[in-house]
Scaffold this motif. Structure first.
Motif, short mmCIF file in Angstrom:
data_model
loop_
_atom_site.label_atom_id
_atom_site.label_comp_id
_atom_site.label_asym_id
_atom_site.label_seq_id
_atom_site.Cartn_x
_atom_site.Cartn_y
_atom_site.Cartn_z
N PHE A 1 27.11 42.89 53.28
CA PHE A 1 27.11 43.04 51.84
C PHE A 1 27.80 41.83 51.22
CE2 PHE A 1 27.16 47.47 53.43
CZ PHE A 1 25.95 47.88 52.91
N SER A 2 27.07 40.75 51.07
CA SER A 2 27.70 39.50 50.63
C SER A 2 28.18 39.54 49.19
CB SER A 2 26.73 38.33 50.83
OG SER A 2 25.56 38.55 50.05
N GLY A 3 27.49 40.25 48.32
CA GLY A 3 27.92 40.34 46.92
C GLY A 3 29.25 41.05 46.78
N ILE A 4 29.37 42.17 47.47
CA ILE A 4 30.62 42.93 47.42
C ILE A 4 31.73 42.13 48.10
CG2 ILE A 4 31.77 45.02 48.23
CD1 ILE A 4 29.06 46.43 48.00
N ALA A 5 31.40 41.46 49.18
CA ALA A 5 32.41 40.68 49.90
C ALA A 5 32.94 39.54 49.05
CB ALA A 5 31.83 40.14 51.20
N SER A 6 32.06 38.84 48.35
CA SER A 6 32.53 37.72 47.54
C SER A 6 33.35 38.20 46.35
CB SER A 6 31.36 36.87 47.08
OG SER A 6 30.53 37.60 46.22
N THR A 7 32.94 39.32 45.75
CA THR A 7 33.71 39.87 44.62
C THR A 7 35.09 40.33 45.08
OG1 THR A 7 31.66 40.58 43.58
CG2 THR A 7 33.70 41.58 42.80
N ALA A 8 35.15 41.02 46.18
CA ALA A 8 36.44 41.50 46.69
C ALA A 8 37.33 40.33 47.09
CB ALA A 8 36.23 42.43 47.88
N THR A 9 36.75 39.26 47.62
CA THR A 9 37.53 38.08 47.97
C THR A 9 38.12 37.43 46.73
OG1 THR A 9 36.10 37.71 49.87
CG2 THR A 9 37.45 35.88 49.17
N GLU A 10 37.33 37.30 45.69
CA GLU A 10 37.83 36.70 44.45
C GLU A 10 38.95 37.54 43.84
OE1 GLU A 10 37.13 33.74 43.13
OE2 GLU A 10 35.92 33.41 44.91
N ILE A 11 38.80 38.86 43.86
CA ILE A 11 39.85 39.74 43.33
C ILE A 11 41.12 39.59 44.17
CG2 ILE A 11 40.52 42.15 42.99
CD1 ILE A 11 37.57 42.72 42.31
N ALA A 12 40.97 39.52 45.48
CA ALA A 12 42.13 39.36 46.35
C ALA A 12 42.84 38.03 46.08
CB ALA A 12 41.70 39.44 47.82
N LYS A 13 42.07 36.96 45.87
CA LYS A 13 42.69 35.67 45.58
C LYS A 13 43.46 35.70 44.26
CE LYS A 13 39.27 32.77 45.98
NZ LYS A 13 38.40 31.60 46.21
N VAL A 14 42.86 36.28 43.24
CA VAL A 14 43.52 36.36 41.93
C VAL A 14 44.81 37.16 42.03
CG1 VAL A 14 43.32 37.31 39.60
CG2 VAL A 14 41.44 36.00 40.59
N LEU A 15 44.75 38.31 42.68
CA LEU A 15 45.95 39.14 42.82
C LEU A 15 47.03 38.44 43.63
CD1 LEU A 15 44.42 42.67 43.42
CD2 LEU A 15 45.62 41.86 41.40
N PHE A 16 46.62 37.70 44.66
CA PHE A 16 47.60 36.98 45.47
C PHE A 16 48.30 35.91 44.66
CE2 PHE A 16 48.70 33.49 48.38
CZ PHE A 16 49.62 34.16 49.18
N PHE A 17 47.56 35.15 43.86
CA PHE A 17 48.18 34.10 43.06
C PHE A 17 49.06 34.68 41.95
CE2 PHE A 17 44.69 31.39 44.78
CZ PHE A 17 45.52 30.59 45.54
N ILE A 18 48.67 35.80 41.38
CA ILE A 18 49.53 36.46 40.39
C ILE A 18 50.82 36.92 41.07
CG2 ILE A 18 49.77 38.51 38.94
CD1 ILE A 18 46.80 38.23 38.26
N PHE A 19 50.72 37.44 42.29
CA PHE A 19 51.90 37.85 43.03
C PHE A 19 52.82 36.66 43.28
CE2 PHE A 19 53.90 37.93 47.22
CZ PHE A 19 54.81 38.96 47.04
#
Length: 55
Positions: free
Chosen positions: A20-38
């Motif tokens: 599921f590449s669409g879901i994977a790329s979206t979840a990766t982007e969300i994880a990156k944003v949350l990590f940088f906010i952290f």
């Protein structure tokens, strides 16, 4: 917040494994944003944290 970043990273890895590449790329982007906010909030907490009480 770091827990949410790791959760979304795990979701992305599982979604990528099953193709599921669409879901994977979206979840990766969300994880990156949350990590940088952290990271930003962690650095701000180190700089502007509570002062030590005088002895």
């Amino acid at each position: 917040m770091l827990r949410w970043a790791v959760t979304f990273l795990i979701i992305a890895l599982i979604a990528a494994f099953f193709g599921f590449s669409g879901i994977a790329s979206t979840a990766t982007e969300i994880a990156k944003v949350l990590f940088f906010i952290f990271i930003v909030l962690f650095i701000l907490a180190l700089i502007f944290g509570r002062p030590r009480p005088p002895k």
